[in-house]
Scaffold this motif. Structure first.
Motif, PDB file in Angstrom:
ATOM      1  N   ARG B 158       0.581 -13.210 -52.021  1.00  0.00           N
ATOM      2  CA  ARG B 158       1.352 -14.196 -51.261  1.00  0.00           C
ATOM      3  C   ARG B 158       2.805 -13.740 -51.204  1.00  0.00           C
ATOM      4  NH1 ARG B 158      -1.241 -19.183 -50.531  1.00  0.00           N
ATOM      5  NH2 ARG B 158       0.757 -20.270 -50.479  1.00  0.00           N
ATOM      6  N   LYS B 159       3.510 -14.176 -50.168  1.00  0.00           N
ATOM      7  CA  LYS B 159       4.897 -13.736 -49.985  1.00  0.00           C
ATOM      8  C   LYS B 159       5.866 -14.827 -50.471  1.00  0.00           C
ATOM      9  CE  LYS B 159       4.071 -13.068 -45.659  1.00  0.00           C
ATOM     10  NZ  LYS B 159       4.255 -12.788 -44.216  1.00  0.00           N
ATOM     11  N   LEU B 160       7.053 -14.405 -50.924  1.00  0.00           N
ATOM     12  CA  LEU B 160       8.063 -15.375 -51.378  1.00  0.00           C
ATOM     13  C   LEU B 160       8.488 -16.266 -50.209  1.00  0.00           C
ATOM     14  CD1 LEU B 160      10.320 -12.984 -53.512  1.00  0.00           C
ATOM     15  CD2 LEU B 160       8.548 -14.575 -54.334  1.00  0.00           C
ATOM     16  N   HIS B 161       8.542 -17.579 -50.466  1.00  0.00           N
ATOM     17  CA  HIS B 161       9.010 -18.535 -49.442  1.00  0.00           C
ATOM     18  C   HIS B 161      10.486 -18.807 -49.744  1.00  0.00           C
ATOM     19  CE1 HIS B 161       9.393 -21.751 -46.728  1.00  0.00           C
ATOM     20  NE2 HIS B 161       8.142 -22.220 -46.764  1.00  0.00           N
ATOM     21  N   MET B 162      11.356 -17.963 -49.250  1.00  0.00           N
ATOM     22  CA  MET B 162      12.755 -17.960 -49.656  1.00  0.00           C
ATOM     23  C   MET B 162      13.450 -19.294 -49.360  1.00  0.00           C
ATOM     24  SD  MET B 162      12.941 -15.248 -51.287  1.00  0.00           S
ATOM     25  CE  MET B 162      14.659 -15.485 -51.776  1.00  0.00           C
ATOM     26  N   ASP B 163      13.093 -19.913 -48.231  1.00  0.00           N
ATOM     27  CA  ASP B 163      13.724 -21.207 -47.905  1.00  0.00           C
ATOM     28  C   ASP B 163      13.475 -22.222 -49.017  1.00  0.00           C
ATOM     29  OD1 ASP B 163      14.735 -20.251 -45.613  1.00  0.00           O
ATOM     30  OD2 ASP B 163      13.340 -21.294 -44.250  1.00  0.00           O
ATOM     31  N   ASN B 164      12.226 -22.289 -49.465  1.00  0.00           N
ATOM     32  CA  ASN B 164      11.898 -23.259 -50.521  1.00  0.00           C
ATOM     33  C   ASN B 164      12.485 -22.850 -51.865  1.00  0.00           C
ATOM     34  OD1 ASN B 164      10.541 -24.577 -48.574  1.00  0.00           O
ATOM     35  ND2 ASN B 164       8.488 -24.451 -49.517  1.00  0.00           N
ATOM     36  N   ILE B 165      12.441 -21.562 -52.172  1.00  0.00           N
ATOM     37  CA  ILE B 165      12.987 -21.079 -53.450  1.00  0.00           C
ATOM     38  C   ILE B 165      14.466 -21.435 -53.579  1.00  0.00           C
ATOM     39  CG2 ILE B 165      13.587 -18.950 -54.714  1.00  0.00           C
ATOM     40  CD1 ILE B 165      10.868 -17.812 -53.785  1.00  0.00           C
ATOM     41  N   SER B 166      15.161 -21.353 -52.447  1.00  0.00           N
ATOM     42  CA  SER B 166      16.623 -21.595 -52.492  1.00  0.00           C
ATOM     43  C   SER B 166      16.956 -23.058 -52.816  1.00  0.00           C
ATOM     44  CB  SER B 166      17.264 -21.168 -51.168  1.00  0.00           C
ATOM     45  OG  SER B 166      16.769 -21.995 -50.126  1.00  0.00           O
ATOM     46  N   ASN B 167      15.943 -23.929 -52.769  1.00  0.00           N
ATOM     47  CA  ASN B 167      16.190 -25.331 -53.173  1.00  0.00           C
ATOM     48  C   ASN B 167      16.359 -25.480 -54.686  1.00  0.00           C
ATOM     49  OD1 ASN B 167      15.902 -26.101 -50.523  1.00  0.00           O
ATOM     50  ND2 ASN B 167      13.695 -26.535 -50.723  1.00  0.00           N
ATOM     51  N   TYR B 168      15.956 -24.432 -55.416  1.00  0.00           N
ATOM     52  CA  TYR B 168      16.021 -24.511 -56.886  1.00  0.00           C
ATOM     53  C   TYR B 168      16.994 -23.461 -57.403  1.00  0.00           C
ATOM     54  CZ  TYR B 168      11.721 -27.042 -55.927  1.00  0.00           C
ATOM     55  OH  TYR B 168      10.819 -27.925 -55.418  1.00  0.00           O
ATOM     56  N   GLU B 169      18.199 -23.921 -57.741  1.00  0.00           N
ATOM     57  CA  GLU B 169      19.234 -22.986 -58.223  1.00  0.00           C
ATOM     58  C   GLU B 169      18.760 -22.206 -59.451  1.00  0.00           C
ATOM     59  OE1 GLU B 169      23.106 -24.475 -59.004  1.00  0.00           O
ATOM     60  OE2 GLU B 169      23.387 -25.165 -56.931  1.00  0.00           O
ATOM     61  N   GLU B 170      17.942 -22.878 -60.249  1.00  0.00           N
ATOM     62  CA  GLU B 170      17.523 -22.325 -61.531  1.00  0.00           C
ATOM     63  C   GLU B 170      16.582 -21.115 -61.382  1.00  0.00           C
ATOM     64  OE1 GLU B 170      15.208 -24.123 -65.285  1.00  0.00           O
ATOM     65  OE2 GLU B 170      16.361 -25.574 -64.111  1.00  0.00           O
ATOM     66  N   ILE B 171      15.928 -21.039 -60.213  1.00  0.00           N
ATOM     67  CA  ILE B 171      15.000 -19.913 -59.997  1.00  0.00           C
ATOM     68  C   ILE B 171      15.788 -18.688 -59.556  1.00  0.00           C
ATOM     69  CG2 ILE B 171      13.001 -19.064 -58.687  1.00  0.00           C
ATOM     70  CD1 ILE B 171      12.005 -21.918 -58.494  1.00  0.00           C
ATOM     71  N   SER B 172      15.627 -17.576 -60.307  1.00  0.00           N
ATOM     72  CA  SER B 172      16.424 -16.376 -60.008  1.00  0.00           C
ATOM     73  C   SER B 172      15.487 -15.219 -59.657  1.00  0.00           C
ATOM     74  CB  SER B 172      17.259 -16.004 -61.229  1.00  0.00           C
ATOM     75  OG  SER B 172      16.396 -15.484 -62.230  1.00  0.00           O
ATOM     76  N   LYS B 173      16.119 -14.110 -59.316  1.00  0.00           N
ATOM     77  CA  LYS B 173      15.335 -12.914 -58.960  1.00  0.00           C
ATOM     78  C   LYS B 173      14.370 -12.498 -60.070  1.00  0.00           C
ATOM     79  CE  LYS B 173      18.152 -10.580 -55.497  1.00  0.00           C
ATOM     80  NZ  LYS B 173      19.026  -9.424 -55.206  1.00  0.00           N
ATOM     81  N   ALA B 174      14.754 -12.818 -61.290  1.00  0.00           N
ATOM     82  CA  ALA B 174      13.923 -12.460 -62.451  1.00  0.00           C
ATOM     83  C   ALA B 174      12.552 -13.146 -62.403  1.00  0.00           C
ATOM     84  CB  ALA B 174      14.641 -12.841 -63.741  1.00  0.00           C
ATOM     85  N   ASP B 175      12.480 -14.253 -61.619  1.00  0.00           N
ATOM     86  CA  ASP B 175      11.206 -14.987 -61.541  1.00  0.00           C
ATOM     87  C   ASP B 175      10.295 -14.475 -60.407  1.00  0.00           C
ATOM     88  OD1 ASP B 175      11.826 -16.970 -63.588  1.00  0.00           O
ATOM     89  OD2 ASP B 175      13.362 -17.680 -62.160  1.00  0.00           O
TER      90      ASP B 175
END
Lengths: 306, 306
Positions: B158-175
């Motif tokens: 599955r591909k990263l859904h960047m729009d949704n990920i950006s809603n969570y400041e706590e989620i970083s590239k490390a995840d």
């Protein structure tokens, strides 16, 4: 007496869009032969309307793929066409095993008698003869054991020269068989009428020599001497004689030299290497030595009548 | 993710002027396969500009001549083209012996590694797999041991859904690696963010099923269920179902029934008997049962993109 040759394929190595590996259909004195059978030959036979059922003898020069990979498909097709007649296949030792294994594994319907004549001799030999035609091998020199084939019409008997015969009241129908058999006639006076006076020469027996693949091999000349039609491979032009020597092929110039030395009437060249885009260069080169040179091309017909 | 199929030949029995035995070139997810190899296939490959060097895997369905008599010529040509790469050949037991004997007797230059995978199983089995594609056999029912082949693209991550990920400041590239691997993310608040929210589905993995030659065999349906593209042989029309049964082939109607029952997206039919002059009748008959039916014809391309 006539020869009618149809070129089905005349290029070397691999089949390409407009390049077909070696195969020829020969009608000579009412006999019908297939010579070599590269991949796709059966399609070329259909394209140029060669009657499948007429062929009872197939001659394979050598076991390089571009001269026999189409054989098994043709033999299988004869099965599908419900052939019942004997088919004779002439070729180097080994041709039987490889062909029969392919037919067996593909569970072909080929139930007709298939008679293999495997060749091994390094000397020219008579391999087929009936009342119309004889076929002799022409031992060639290639990277593998290879034969060319010389197809020769049988000499017909001399014909009665009725105008001359009518000069002799004493000669009757009862003498005709003896005259046809070549005998002189002795009249009651003791005078001997030579057969040459009482007969006309028959039509000339024609011959066709197929020579492919081979390096330049001058000692085939006595075998093909005075042949009416000669096909001789010409894989390279003289500028790449080095490659011809290396791969045991001939140049166009060498093919022409063979034709000249053998005093043939007409030369056909073919088996062109894919490196040459313009095959007219082969004809140009050969004509400098032997004027009556023609290019093999798929679908092209060569006829000799006498 | 895409499928690109080129029909090289699609007629049954013997090669004719405009009828070429079975062969197909398949590009799927950047892999390149040849399926079946009737006489003349290499010429058809050149005609339709198939890159010889791209192919590393050849799949032969069965050892009837119209499906493999062109194989040895192609393998020899690879030799002439100085191929060095491994070539994998899949087909029924026996294919290795007959092929190697032909190459040996014709002293071919094929020096590259030729790896035969001889098949004997009567159950569907995985015979090829890499990171792009898998290939399974489809056991068929013909007069000789025969397999179809199912080519399936590998599911992508599955591909990263960047729009949704950006809603969570706590989620970083490390995840990101964990998210791509399908894991949920637990925030410091204890809230669990489901992977489906953080990712987009990958492009759909496509599949192509090749089924020839075979009698009507409904139990292949589970193997080819929901396939995007199905080639199924249709040697006869329904009016000659008697011949289809006798020769273990399928009718156009039966091919369409398989397509319908398997819920495939698109059906291609081919392997037409020479008795039918108008092949559009095959399409007409099939369409009554399965609308999305197309005719195989030499040089025709079928593309599926997702």
């Amino acid at each position: 007496m006539s020869i009618h040759l149809t070129i089905l394929g005349c290029h070397s190595a691999t089949p390409r869009v407009n390049a077909f590996p070696t195969s020829q259909y020969l009608e000579i004195n009412n006999r019908h032969f297939l010579i070599d059978c590269g991949e796709g030959t059966q399609r070329q036979m259909r394209k140029y309307k060669v009657g499948f059922s007429k062929i009872n003898h197939i001659f394979i020069s050598h076991l390089h793929g571009d001269h026999f990979y189409g054989l098994v498909g043709l033999l299988a097709t004869y099965g599908i066409l419900s052939r019942e007649k004997e088919l004779h296949i002439y070729g180097p030792k080994g041709i039987k095993e490889v062909t029969l294994l392919q037919l067996k594994i593909s569970q072909s319907h080929a139930k007709y008698p298939m008679i293999f004549h495997e060749l091994q001799s390094k000397e020219s030999e008579l391999i087929f003869e009936d009342d119309k035609v004889s076929v002799k091998t022409i031992p060639l020199n290639h990277r593998v054991y290879t034969n060319g084939y010389l197809f020769t019409e049988k000499e017909k008997a001399r014909k009665l020269h009725m105008d001359n015969i009518s000069n002799y009241e004493e000669i009757s129908k009862a003498d005709y068989l003896n005259i046809k058999a070549g005998k002189n006639i002795t009249l009651s006076t003791g005078e001997v009428i030579p057969n040459e006076e009482l007969t006309l020469p028959p039509k000339k027996a024609l011959s066709y020599a197929f020579c492919s693949d081979t390096k330049y091999k001058p000692n085939i000349v006595p075998i093909i001497k005075n042949t009416d039609l000669l096909y001789h491979e010409a894989t390279f032009l003289a500028d790449r004689e080095d490659l011809a020597i290396k791969t045991k092929h001939a140049t166009s110039k060498q093919a022409a030299q063979i034709a000249k030395d053998a005093n043939v009437k007409q030369l056909i060249i073919g088996h062109y290497s894919g490196r040459y885009k313009d095959i007219t260069l082969f004809q140009k080169e050969a004509k400098e030595i032997f004027k009556n040179t023609y290019l093999a091309e798929p679908g092209k017909n060569f006829k000799v009548d006498e």
